[in-house]
Design a protein around this motif. Sequence first.
Motif: not given
Ligand SMILES: Nc1ncnc2c1ncn2[C@@H]1O[C@H](COP(=O)(O)OP(=O)(O)OP(=O)(O)O)[C@@H](O)[C@H]1O
Length: 754
Positions: A93-101
Amino acid sequence: MLLDNIKVAIRIRPFNKRELETSDKCTLKVIDQETLVAIPPVEAETKQGKKTYKFNWIFDKIASQKDIFEKTLEYQVLSLLDGINVTLFSYGASGTGKTHTLMKLNEDYGLLIRALNQIFQTIHNKKRKIQIKFSYLEFQQEQLYDLLNNTNSNLDIRDDVEKGVIINGMREIDIASTQEVINLIQYGKRQKSTKQHEILIFTNYIQDIIGQNNEIQVSKFIVADLAWFDKSGQKSASLQVLNDCISLLSEAQNKKIQPFIPYRNSKLTKILKDSFGGNSKTLIIGCISPSIMNYEESIQTLEYCSLATGIYNQGSIKNLQQSTHQDDFKQVYDQLINENVELKKLLNNKSNQKPINNDKEQTKLYEENILEHFNNEQDINQSIFKYQWEIEQIKFTVNENQENLQRIDGIDRKAADSLRYQIEQDQKQLHNYQEQLIKFQKQASNFIIQRRALEENVNQSNLQNSYKLYLINLIEKHILRLEVYEIKLKEQINELHRQQHERIMAIQRSQINLRDRIIADQRKHIIQHGKNQSVQHYSQIDTTTEVIDGTKAKLKHYPLPKVKDHYFNREAYLQRKESPKSIFSPRLQTPLQLKDIKPYVPKTPHTKILENLSTPILPKSNPFSKAPPQKIIDSQSMVALPLITTNRNLSKFVYDWRGGGYKFIEDQKKIPSQKELKQIIQQKQHTQQSLDKSFFTTSSRSTSAKRVSFKQNLLLPGKVHESPYVKEFINKEIQRKIKLKQLNQKMMKVTQKK
Ligand SMILES: Nc1ncnc2c1ncn2[C@@H]1O[C@H](COP(=O)(O)OP(=O)(O)OP(=O)(O)O)[C@@H](O)[C@H]1O
């Protein structure tokens, strides 16, 4: 060679601030490195119950990017160099850290950057010629765009029996270092819209240098950062197709049947088709939030990911059998080489599709990055300045209003209320601005870290030294420009402070002037009217509230009694003196009484002060011995005021003394000259500041209103113009000036007539 299955890792990110504000209850329990239990919120528990899931890896909140990379991808990714496709995609889902990982491009690098580093390190070690081409696409609602090519046309995908999936018109750029990829991604991200799937394709052409083997192996590394929702806020349709494909693959696996998988239903599944059915290794990272609030979304991700764990790369085994036919492969590779050469020619001819493979173009990209960085940094600095400026202004207004409020509080309720409201609003605004400022300051410090990263990027690039030097100089030039800009902004803030101080000083100067004029005026009256009228009387009661050393104190200045009451109506005066109400009306003492009776000693706590104010008898030769009521302050000074012995009027007495206007030198036995008086006044004013401190004390709660502390009764310097007493003085001055003007005009007329 046996190929691995599709592997699935689950990453639980740490709680974010918003989640912690609601609840820190965790919906997931990690049992071991592969097992996870999802605990539903209480209301859903009866229907769903706890669910246990098994995956290849489970990474909890504390797992680092490095840990994840080392366990999941470090060795798998090197399969690319053996001609095996590797696909890495995130799901969640959105904001779960996909891009971060997957895609974190700085500091705590994501899996992509770590994988690329691993590849480039291995390439340098191995004696093989490897050419890697990079393409960067965005995809949403069946529209596929090239982020490295500004043509903005929707790309077509076609299936080639021999070459697999081909994306028509996709730009491929030669890359030789991780840094180049980072630059290109940053460039591409600027073209990208939000909420789009991002697909990165690295095509590797691998050729052994040693030996006779001229074969070229081709492998693809596909990295997909898949968005859960599309721009419209709907769950992405292409992701749904991907789900369907995975479900069917899983089902077919279980039933051991030959499935029909609807890859063609979406461009996304067309691109990823080989990852499930071809010569591939696939790693799916399911990203979930630990929060109980996101339970439903987490379950969806876990269900989907557990379907994927059951899929084996059937197709890849088939490919493996094919791969034994060396000739077939040789043929495919030859074709690829030819096509590659042709494509290269084609791309070189098309100016807008020129590959970025020379230093000039790379430098241009770096330049764009640097410029964008510093423009952003300047924007942030400007915002910081704007907020600092506003904060200073509001602080000044709040202080001013607070002082005004102290003055009118208890006198004009309506005005005080509106002022109080204004102060509250301003303070709220101030708080908002301060919060904003902190945010911007954080961003600014991030920018400074990024500056260093920019420099490092340039240093690590493969550019010629002259280009590197140029870029480093460019960065330094921009840093200097920013520093100059910051200094200018700071100067402006300082100028604002200076102006504010000047304003305060101007007010105080005008008040000192005003007080000097009052003193001069009263001195004139004493001299002119002698016994009959000691001073100009102003009969309004003046009550002001002042802040003394941070504490509120009420100052009351009672009307001076008219001296002539005593001179011309002695009986009335004596009656008033004796009357039980006398405490509320000021009593007078004359020089005659001074000689007859002992000085008045009040029973109030001010005894000590009065004791100190000794009252020696003036020698007869003193021109002031017959002066209007007067008070000797010490052996050298006296105050030519009606001597008022009630506590309440002491304030006036002390004020006048502090003002210095009535202090005469006994030794000279004559009225001091204007000049001498001025000097005395100046001296007094000079010591006033230190006197203030010793006089002002805070009022204790037990002090009754009637026994207002002596020290509190002082009129503060700098506030003179506020009192009605002074206002009247000013009015009189104005009237006098008007009269003078009228007189002048009359004179003019008379002289003209003459
Ligand atoms: N393992 C982690 N440790 C620290 N911060 C994290 C971690 N995973 C995610 N975050 C933080 O949570 C926020 C959301 O993460 P991210 O943008 O990667 O989510 P996403 O799943 O890619 O969201 P979207 O689908 O909306 O793009 C970011 O600010 C990111 O830095």
